[in-house]
Design an enzyme around this catalytic site. Structure first.
Site, PDB file in Angstrom:
ATOM      1  N   ASN A 212       0.849  -1.199   0.000  1.00 54.84           N
ATOM      2  CA  ASN A 212       0.000   0.000   0.000  1.00 54.84           C
ATOM      3  C   ASN A 212       0.881   1.244   0.000  1.00 54.84           C
ATOM      4  OD1 ASN A 212       0.520   0.804   2.865  1.00 54.84           O
ATOM      5  ND2 ASN A 212      -0.402  -1.196   3.233  1.00 54.84           N
ATOM      6  N   ASP A 281      -4.487  -6.085   4.664  1.00 53.02           N
ATOM      7  CA  ASP A 281      -5.554  -6.937   5.191  1.00 53.02           C
ATOM      8  C   ASP A 281      -5.651  -8.276   4.488  1.00 53.02           C
ATOM      9  OD1 ASP A 281      -6.377  -5.124   7.101  1.00 53.02           O
ATOM     10  OD2 ASP A 281      -7.620  -4.012   5.665  1.00 53.02           O
ATOM     11  N   LYS A 291       8.410 -16.918 -11.364  1.00 52.96           N
ATOM     12  CA  LYS A 291       7.684 -15.726 -11.837  1.00 52.96           C
ATOM     13  C   LYS A 291       6.431 -16.183 -12.602  1.00 52.96           C
ATOM     14  CE  LYS A 291       8.139 -11.689 -14.680  1.00 52.96           C
ATOM     15  NZ  LYS A 291       8.661 -11.268 -15.943  1.00 52.96           N
ATOM     16  N   PHE A 326      -4.013   3.217  14.905  1.00 55.57           N
ATOM     17  CA  PHE A 326      -4.263   4.271  13.923  1.00 55.57           C
ATOM     18  C   PHE A 326      -5.406   3.811  13.031  1.00 55.57           C
ATOM     19  CE2 PHE A 326      -1.143   7.794  13.587  1.00 55.57           C
ATOM     20  CZ  PHE A 326      -0.509   7.558  14.789  1.00 55.57           C
ATOM     21  N   LYS A 340     -13.440   0.888  15.757  1.00 57.69           N
ATOM     22  CA  LYS A 340     -12.186   0.105  15.780  1.00 57.69           C
ATOM     23  C   LYS A 340     -11.559   0.110  17.169  1.00 57.69           C
ATOM     24  CE  LYS A 340     -10.871   0.460  11.057  1.00 57.69           C
ATOM     25  NZ  LYS A 340     -10.205   1.206  10.026  1.00 57.69           N
ATOM     26  N   LYS A 344     -10.928  -3.422  18.872  1.00 61.87           N
ATOM     27  CA  LYS A 344      -9.543  -3.860  19.102  1.00 61.87           C
ATOM     28  C   LYS A 344      -9.079  -3.602  20.538  1.00 61.87           C
ATOM     29  CE  LYS A 344      -8.469  -3.280  14.208  1.00 61.87           C
ATOM     30  NZ  LYS A 344      -7.441  -3.630  13.237  1.00 61.87           N
TER      31      LYS A 344
HETATM   32  N1  CTP Z   1      -4.008  -3.472  12.070  1.00 64.98           N
HETATM   33  C1  CTP Z   1      -3.465  -4.618  12.584  1.00 64.98           C
HETATM   34  N2  CTP Z   1      -3.527  -5.796  11.854  1.00 64.98           N
HETATM   35  C2  CTP Z   1      -4.136  -5.820  10.664  1.00 64.98           C
HETATM   36  C3  CTP Z   1      -4.725  -4.641  10.140  1.00 64.98           C
HETATM   37  C4  CTP Z   1      -4.632  -3.473  10.873  1.00 64.98           C
HETATM   38  O1  CTP Z   1      -2.932  -4.600  13.696  1.00 64.98           O
HETATM   39  N3  CTP Z   1      -4.176  -6.955   9.979  1.00 64.98           N
HETATM   40  C5  CTP Z   1      -3.927  -2.227  12.882  1.00 64.98           C
HETATM   41  C6  CTP Z   1      -3.277  -1.060  12.170  1.00 64.98           C
HETATM   42  O2  CTP Z   1      -1.879  -1.021  12.411  1.00 64.98           O
HETATM   43  C7  CTP Z   1      -3.984   0.131  12.802  1.00 64.98           C
HETATM   44  C8  CTP Z   1      -5.369  -0.410  13.154  1.00 64.98           C
HETATM   45  O3  CTP Z   1      -5.232  -1.828  13.178  1.00 64.98           O
HETATM   46  O4  CTP Z   1      -3.360   0.553  13.995  1.00 64.98           O
HETATM   47  C9  CTP Z   1      -6.451  -0.022  12.182  1.00 64.98           C
HETATM   48  O5  CTP Z   1      -6.027  -0.355  10.885  1.00 64.98           O
HETATM   49  P1  CTP Z   1      -7.004  -0.153   9.633  1.00 64.98           P
HETATM   50  O6  CTP Z   1      -6.313  -0.648   8.393  1.00 64.98           O
HETATM   51  O7  CTP Z   1      -7.538   1.253   9.639  1.00 64.98           O
HETATM   52  O8  CTP Z   1      -8.231  -1.072  10.039  1.00 64.98           O
HETATM   53  P2  CTP Z   1      -8.613  -2.545   9.724  1.00 64.98           P
HETATM   54  O9  CTP Z   1      -8.726  -3.279  11.010  1.00 64.98           O
HETATM   55  O10 CTP Z   1      -7.678  -3.137   8.711  1.00 64.98           O
HETATM   56  O11 CTP Z   1     -10.061  -2.363   9.138  1.00 64.98           O
HETATM   57  P3  CTP Z   1     -10.515  -1.846   7.659  1.00 64.98           P
HETATM   58  O12 CTP Z   1      -9.323  -1.973   6.755  1.00 64.98           O
HETATM   59  O13 CTP Z   1     -11.613  -2.748   7.302  1.00 64.98           O
HETATM   60  O14 CTP Z   1     -10.968  -0.425   7.855  1.00 64.98           O
END
Ligand code: CTP
Length: 403
Positions: A212, A281, A291, A326, A340, A344
């Site tokens: 990303n 994710d 490859k 975050f 969130k 979490k």
């Molecule tokens: N995070 C994590 N593990 C993951 C995804 C995210 O620990 N697999 C943590 C990120 O580091 C951040 C927080 O969770 O501190 C929120 O991340 P974000 O990408 O905004 O949320 P997601 O839980 O991935 O939800 P979504 O993408 O559906 O909004």
């Protein structure tokens, strides 16, 4: 009276602007608070206030000539000043700011600044048009990016008769910023902070991966500021182009699984975990050893499986640690971030709106809302990531002290 700056060594740099008279008042306040102040002046500053005024108030020689004699400060005295606890440049003219930004050293102030390794505050003062000049604004941005604190000028009547933004901040405000900075130099000593930063990278084959746009700047800024405030910092970072901050233990990783392993391994030894990493994710179900070749016009279908949620795993394992997440959101920012925070089991979440232009990923600036575990939201203005890091650390410290 309590002297909050007792025995603190401060360098006061004065450049040539009409606001130099406020530096006299600032010096008086610093001395009253118990600080030991060395004044350094540019040639132009002497057109506004004499070195003798500063010498009488500080009780020390004033450094005002590069090739001077005893009267302009002995070498020994100047060497000692380079090791001061803090340097403040007030007023900082556009010229002095330009020199500080570009490494020029042709007067006592810019020379001392170049040799000074400690924290620096800069308080600009100039005409409103000069302040708005793109070159000056660019220089200010660069200084902020390097971790130099900028005490923004105030709006009001200017020396040139115009009314606008450019007046030197009042001495009391300068003093407050000095106090805050000096206090911040040690307020995290004894604390162990674990920070994650950057993107994760999930391989598809030996040459391709899914990732990303995270630059890692926010996490690196937090790691740097936490370290400069006395914390012992471990930074777990996905791939970035950033220089590791001085004094921080850097652990590199790529995949979400690797980051999760490292976080869970270091969690028991830390007091605070700050998860700024933009964790992917989804990851490919299989990673091809070779490859992947295209076969004619046929589409390639990738099967992706969800990665481990690191913060969910942390929620099950944490004991005394304060956990900060975050949230990068593009709609219903505060509401989604609050959701969130609950899911979490976080102590705080930093929400940012990634749909807003000029902030967030890649940028040096950001505009965020801090939400604590009582779901109290605090919206911050547009700030550099360094400034956000310091405010976030202030709020974390308040929560740690509240426990
Ligand atoms: N995070 C994590 N593990 C993951 C995804 C995210 O620990 N697999 C943590 C990120 O580091 C951040 C927080 O969770 O501190 C929120 O991340 P974000 O990408 O905004 O949320 P997601 O839980 O991935 O939800 P979504 O993408 O559906 O909004």
């Amino acid at each position: 009276m309590q002297q909050s700056l007792k025995s603190k060594q401060v360098v006061l740099g004065v450049s040539g602007g009409i606001a130099a008279y406020k530096a006299v008042e600032l010096l008086r306040l610093l001395v009253k608070e118990g600080a030991e102040v060395t004044v350094v002046m540019t040639e132009n500053a002497k057109q506004f206030v004499t070195p003798l005024t500063f010498e009488a108030l500080s009780g020390r020689p004033v450094y005002h000539e590069i090739f001077g004699n005893e009267a302009s400060g002995s070498m020994e005295h100047i060497r000692a000043a380079e090791k001061a606890d803090l340097m403040i440049v007030a007023p900082a003219t556009a010229n002095s700011i330009g020199k500080m930004t570009h490494g020029l050293a042709d007067d006592p102030l810019s020379t001392l600044f170049s040799a000074f390794a400690g924290p620096v505050l800069v308080a600009p003062a100039m005409n409103d048009q000069m302040w708005a000049n793109p070159a000056v604004q660019e220089n200010i941005r660069i200084l902020k990016k390097r971790g130099i604190g900028v005490i923004e000028p105030e709006a009001g009547e200017l020396a040139c008769g115009a009314v606008g933004l450019g007046r030197l901040a009042e001495p009391e405000r300068l003093l407050t910023e000095i106090r805050k900075n000096l206090l911040r130099q040690t307020d995290f000593s004894g604390k162990r902070i674990l920070v994650t930063a950057g993107p994760t990278r999930e391989p598809l084959d030996p040459v391709r991966f899914i990732t990303n746009r995270s630059s890692g700047k926010m996490g690196y800024a937090i790691a740097r500021q936490a370290r400069s405030r006395g914390a012992e910092v471990t930074l777990i970072s996905g791939p970035t182009h950033l220089e590791p901050p001085f004094g921080v233990t850097l652990l590199n990783c790529q995949r979400t699984g690797e980051m999760a392993e490292q976080v869970l391994h270091h969690l028991p030894q830390c007091d605070v975990l700050i998860m700024t990493a933009a964790v992917g994710d989804f990851a490919p179900e299989t990673v091809s050893k070779e490859k992947i070749k295209k076969s004619g016009e046929q589409s390639l279908v990738l099967n992706l499986h969800p990665t481990q949620d690191i913060l969910q795993a942390v929620a099950d394992k944490k004991t005394h640690q304060l956990i900060v997440g975050f949230a990068a959101e593009s709609e219903n920012v505060v509401q989604s971030a609050t959701e969130k925070l609950r899911r979490k089991q976080l102590d705080m979440i930093v929400a940012n709106d990634i749909s807003a232009p000029g902030i967030g990923f890649q940028s040096d600036n950001n505009q965020v809302t801090l939400i604590d575990r009582h779901q109290k939201a605090e919206s911050l203005p547009l700030l550099s990531k360094m400034e956000i890091a310091d405010i976030l650390l202030d709020r974390i410290l308040a929560q740690l002290n509240d426990r």
